[in-house]
Design an enzyme around this catalytic site. Structure first.
Site, PDB file in Angstrom:
ATOM      1  N   GLY D 149       0.897  -1.375  -0.095  1.00 48.13           N
ATOM      2  CA  GLY D 149      -0.031   0.189  -0.019  1.00 48.13           C
ATOM      3  C   GLY D 149       1.003   1.262  -0.038  1.00 48.13           C
ATOM      4  O   GLY D 149       2.137   1.283   0.178  1.00 48.13           O
ATOM      5  N   CYS D 150       0.026   2.411  -0.297  1.00 41.23           N
ATOM      6  CA  CYS D 150       0.956   3.642  -0.301  1.00 41.23           C
ATOM      7  C   CYS D 150       1.602   3.964   1.024  1.00 41.23           C
ATOM      8  O   CYS D 150       2.827   4.399   1.037  1.00 41.23           O
ATOM      9  CB  CYS D 150       0.093   4.741  -0.968  1.00 41.23           C
ATOM     10  SG  CYS D 150      -1.618   4.835  -0.095  1.00 41.23           S
ATOM     11  N   TYR D 151       0.786   4.104   2.055  1.00 43.63           N
ATOM     12  CA  TYR D 151       1.085   4.458   3.342  1.00 43.63           C
ATOM     13  C   TYR D 151       2.436   3.678   3.857  1.00 43.63           C
ATOM     14  O   TYR D 151       3.302   3.970   4.256  1.00 43.63           O
ATOM     15  CB  TYR D 151       0.094   4.648   4.449  1.00 43.63           C
ATOM     16  CG  TYR D 151      -0.606   5.727   4.406  1.00 43.63           C
ATOM     17  CD1 TYR D 151      -0.295   7.210   4.490  1.00 43.63           C
ATOM     18  CD2 TYR D 151      -2.194   5.612   4.393  1.00 43.63           C
ATOM     19  CE1 TYR D 151      -1.206   8.147   4.182  1.00 43.63           C
ATOM     20  CE2 TYR D 151      -3.126   6.668   4.180  1.00 43.63           C
ATOM     21  CZ  TYR D 151      -2.464   8.162   4.263  1.00 43.63           C
ATOM     22  OH  TYR D 151      -3.512   9.215   4.330  1.00 43.63           O
ATOM     23  N   THR D 153       4.306   1.758   1.930  1.00 43.16           N
ATOM     24  CA  THR D 153       5.570   1.998   1.639  1.00 43.16           C
ATOM     25  C   THR D 153       6.385   3.148   2.301  1.00 43.16           C
ATOM     26  O   THR D 153       7.600   2.954   2.618  1.00 43.16           O
ATOM     27  CB  THR D 153       5.490   2.015   0.036  1.00 43.16           C
ATOM     28  OG1 THR D 153       4.916   1.219  -0.632  1.00 43.16           O
ATOM     29  CG2 THR D 153       6.679   2.585  -0.890  1.00 43.16           C
ATOM     30  N   ALA D 154       5.728   4.235   2.225  1.00 46.81           N
ATOM     31  CA  ALA D 154       6.421   5.467   2.901  1.00 46.81           C
ATOM     32  C   ALA D 154       6.753   5.150   4.340  1.00 46.81           C
ATOM     33  O   ALA D 154       8.080   5.563   4.640  1.00 46.81           O
ATOM     34  CB  ALA D 154       5.534   6.652   2.699  1.00 46.81           C
TER      35      ALA D 154
END
Lengths: 345, 345, 345, 345
Positions: D149-151, D153-154
């Site tokens: 997911g995006c969060y 990953t960061a």
């Protein structure tokens, strides 16, 4: 009618004072100064004020004119109020300073963060920190008020109930704050251009921001002891608004409900709105408005408390709070000039 | 205290009525209806109104309740006012309709553009088109007012002085208009998403828009003859505001100064501001405010006149104008509820 | 590998050249100059280029270094290319000028609009106006190319098929244009601040804009006769993009379909996209991309033709078109460096 | 040429796959499915792709067609990949799933957060979590990859070096994250309207977000022990971008420089950029680009470490990372299709 002057009126806090005072039934703006724009009509620079201040023009600062005012607002860079406030106070004019000149009690700390010699240390003792939720009675009697900074307002109002109640560990406070670009003022800086600041988000000044000592000073007083605060401001792509996301570690299982704690604490405050449990306040819900909206969360019933605190940085974070102080100083209804609901959408 | 109700209060014109009426000293909002949100507190949907309408909840439309009001605003989709207005008028309640139901005099044209049978042709004769700058005296006596559309307000106010004075060719009018996304309402449409509509600009409905017949009707009446108008609306990446850029061809060398023509025409209008010669009004200068700002240009002293006309589509283009009408209908000061300056920045 | 230099690389057209050339397989950027930023690494100013130009720093302009390049781009304020181009051309370096220095054929007109003496009139005869859709063959042989302005590109591509076909009245042309704020450059101007330019739209320079004579020059050549153009630029709250809405009056009932006229005219153009009949091109559909998208409308089958023309002002309106010119001048595939689709959403 | 299909291509991750793959020299998109838009040309929905996918239309999902692909991307709501992946894998087609279907190892936890029965528990063992910085070798051999997911990953890329080195207390992690609105997808939701989400910022899902268990799973594996994470996502008024601000408490005075720790850790990673000490990465510096930019700070040399981590949620947070995985799975250069610099400004 209370006669007021505004020193340094071309910036965003200056025009915001004018916008709000246009709706204040007990105040008349008699003078507004700007060295750079002297002679320019206020409505030429701010056409939204056409029909409200048609006779008013920026003027050179004139001590004689200002001293005829009942109150003078300083919406100036650091150091200007140091230079001018003393004379005004001596002549009986009350001073409401939106700059940082009188916010810090510790002169050395002020000089360290602002990079210049403090110009009016003799006035500090009489200066009242203008956060009505903490110092209302002192403000009522003050001649000189230091209006809190924008971040300090949002952060202190969020942390205060928890710190005062001794519920969180003062050595592990985190304030992750997001501001709109008016926080950087109206100066023509590349970083504030629409082409640079929109469609992006970034942290800045992680190593240290001038509002850090101001917040610490307030939290230390509230807690009556040292605090350790990590403060990370971010620039968000919007005009107005501050969203402070505050993190604290519970020191013990709270006996009382956190929601009730906040509601009780702020029950009588006209400009603090504790939202229902589970809320996520939006900055737009206070756009143009003097309210601070708060919500308190305890995710997963864990040890970490999360407080969400939103204000309009130009209103409760600056000009609105300045007017709230003026109302208190002159014995007026605290709401005057500040009643209009936020603009939404 | 004038008791008012709002039918269809969940949309942007509904909440904008509430926002503005919160500052109106002579009006009390007694009822607000919404079939989909019946039972929901107004402040749950619009937290900016917390502290202003804490006891108010959306309710099912109830003819009995509404008929006890002095006035009812319709902030509804097309057709609803057709169905409900007649009964209210018969019981003495004044109706101020923000929808298009009573804007067009020609029933066939209405049915053609709105794709449904006109539900109240018998009320048309008594309906007054609520553009105070044209119909103030009729509005004062009206029981039923059709509040103009947003584009029609901006375009008509810009063209009227020129058409009335016979200075431009009515067969070659162009209105290039730009609107913020609230013009499309609060409906959940993909094209109105931030991810779709921000950082972009586009024309839409070039082949024909429902506001075209409304504008034409007004211009024909002003000119007392046929007009030919090309109307191209554009969607701009902002929340509020309409910027109409109007082009006309001079029919003769004007004897009078165009600037003077506009200033004279609107000299006594409380909500039309003819800006100084050479001005370029910004939509933000009327954000949240009921004023229409105008500037007139004649580039290169050529044959083409360019009028710049800006309004807030939700205020002078909808809810503010509706309140201006209410003030007139009830003999109040036309400014009530509409005094606050625009929010800028 | 074609060695290129960029003079004046700190502005938006400079960084856009770097961004696009990073994907160009046949070009190597060997030098980039900036007096104000000499010594600063390119990636320190533009972190999006980290990993692409890690060894490149801004340098003082050095005629010797630049003359070793195969081509030099000027992304400079007016007058700089006048001063430097002659020497480079004499030494065999091709010059692609993104400024306005060589766009106008009429020296007096240039001096009138740009307020300074033309610094290189002797080079004008050899300068080719770099609009490939009009001058492709001349560009292929050119040593000096004047890259068209952003508005002139969008407006000329929209009007050309109609004017060339003699279908519209050249005495009544209107170009209502909307641009993103990068059109105003990277200079720190108050009017370009996010706090000033977002959530607003305004016209500017209605009395006359420097792109007017450039557009007129192109349209006069296309039409082979005088034209009368009203050009009104607007500032829209977005970073990139130009939307030109063009209005012309048909001189006769067109024998051919307007849609077919446009499709035929641009059938072989790699960077002009005539959209299907009834389309409304969005500026975001060309964000970061070199295409100009066009749509032609005839509302209500009336006398007015409306052309919608969108480009990215920094790409087809500046740096992308400059690279398209370079490709042509060096006999490369016209698409090199320009293949990536627009960023949407 | 690797033949790929995309299931569920109408959303933002679908169109982003198309945009990036248009620049991939080794991949051909042969099929793209959408039940709702079957028959519609891709370029009609996404005009930015005109000229790139002119022959491609959305089709009904067809197992036979998809099984002829070398790889299939799922850009679908939760549950779809569960239903279709098994059959494709059995026929030798590799599956790259951008949904959450195969991200969580714990089936009960997945069912708890996603509110439905897990549809393919038998495939979980073979599924590889597609974060190349952790699992590059496993990805190279994988048949089924779950794209993070995006969060997650960061957040993971920011915390990993600190956790792996045992430098921060795993029981006190805080991730304060800000996302652009494309994180909410292309669904027509009121909260994602420009009129609702622009000019505002708010937290959401403070009580619990589906990405929390995914992040925890990754951090637990990295740390090899339990972690306690407070994760607060915020919606920021921009299209793309995630800014994760991560807070950890040092467990001991670090022997090594934190900056060096990060630089060493990511020295060979093609898509992680550790910025110079003192940097504040902006989300726009990765707009449209697959890089994660990191900066590590230790304000006031205190006990709290602050990591700033930015990605484009649609690229490194979804479609770009999916392509990075595809490149690894097929033995291609990891950069293919992902070389273009970010779009800035």
């Amino acid at each position: 009618m209370i006669k007021v002057g505004i020193v340094g009126g071309t910036g965003y806090t200056g025009v915001e004072l004018l916008r709000l005072l246009a709706q204040h039934p007990g105040v008349s703006v008699e003078a507004i100064t700007s060295r750079s724009e002297a002679g320019v009509k206020v409505t030429d620079m701010y056409p939204n004020l056409r029909g409200h201040y048609d006779g008013l023009a920026f003027s050179e600062p004139d001590a004689g004119v200002l001293a005829r005012m009942d109150a003078v607002f300083f919406a100036t860079p650091h150091g200007v109020a140091h230079a001018l406030a003393g004379d005004l106070l001596a002549r009986g004019t009350r001073v409401i300073d939106l700059s940082a000149d009188f916010r810090l009690r510790d002169i050395a700390e002020w000089e360290d963060w602002y990079g210049q010699t403090h110009g009016a240390p003799e006035l500090l003792e009489g200066a009242v920190y203008g956060l009505p939720e903490l110092h209302r009675e002192a403000i009522k009697k003050a001649q000189l008020v230091a209006v809190p900074g924008c971040y300090p307002t949002a952060v202190q109002l969020g942390f205060l109930p928890l710190l005062k109640a001794g519920m969180i560990d003062p050595s592990q406070l985190i304030a992750d704050c997001k501001t709109g670009v008016t926080g950087a003022g109206r100066g023509a800086k590349v970083g504030s251009l629409l082409a640079e600041a929109s469609e992006s988000l970034k942290a800045y000044a992680v190593s240290g921001h001038r509002h850090l000592p101001e917040i610490r000073q307030g939290l230390i007083a509230a807690h009556d002891g040292e605090v350790n605060l990590t403060f990370v401001p971010h620039l968000a792509p919007m005009i107005r608004g501050i969203h402070a996301t505050l993190y604290g570690q519970l020191v013990a299982e709270p006996e009382a409900d956190l929601q009730a704690l906040f509601e009780t604490w702020y029950a009588d405050e006209p400009f603090v709105d504790v939202m229902p449990a589970g809320s996520h306040p939006e900055t737009r819900s206070v756009k143009g408005n003097n309210v601070c909206r708060l919500a308190v969360h305890r995710p997963g019933d864990g040890n970490t408390v999360v407080v969400l605190s939103v204000i309009d940085n130009l209103v409760k974070g600056a000009s609105g709070q300045a007017i709230q102080n003026l109302n208190l100083m002159f014995g007026l209804d605290e709401h005057l000039g500040l009643q209009a609901p936020a603009l939404m959408p």
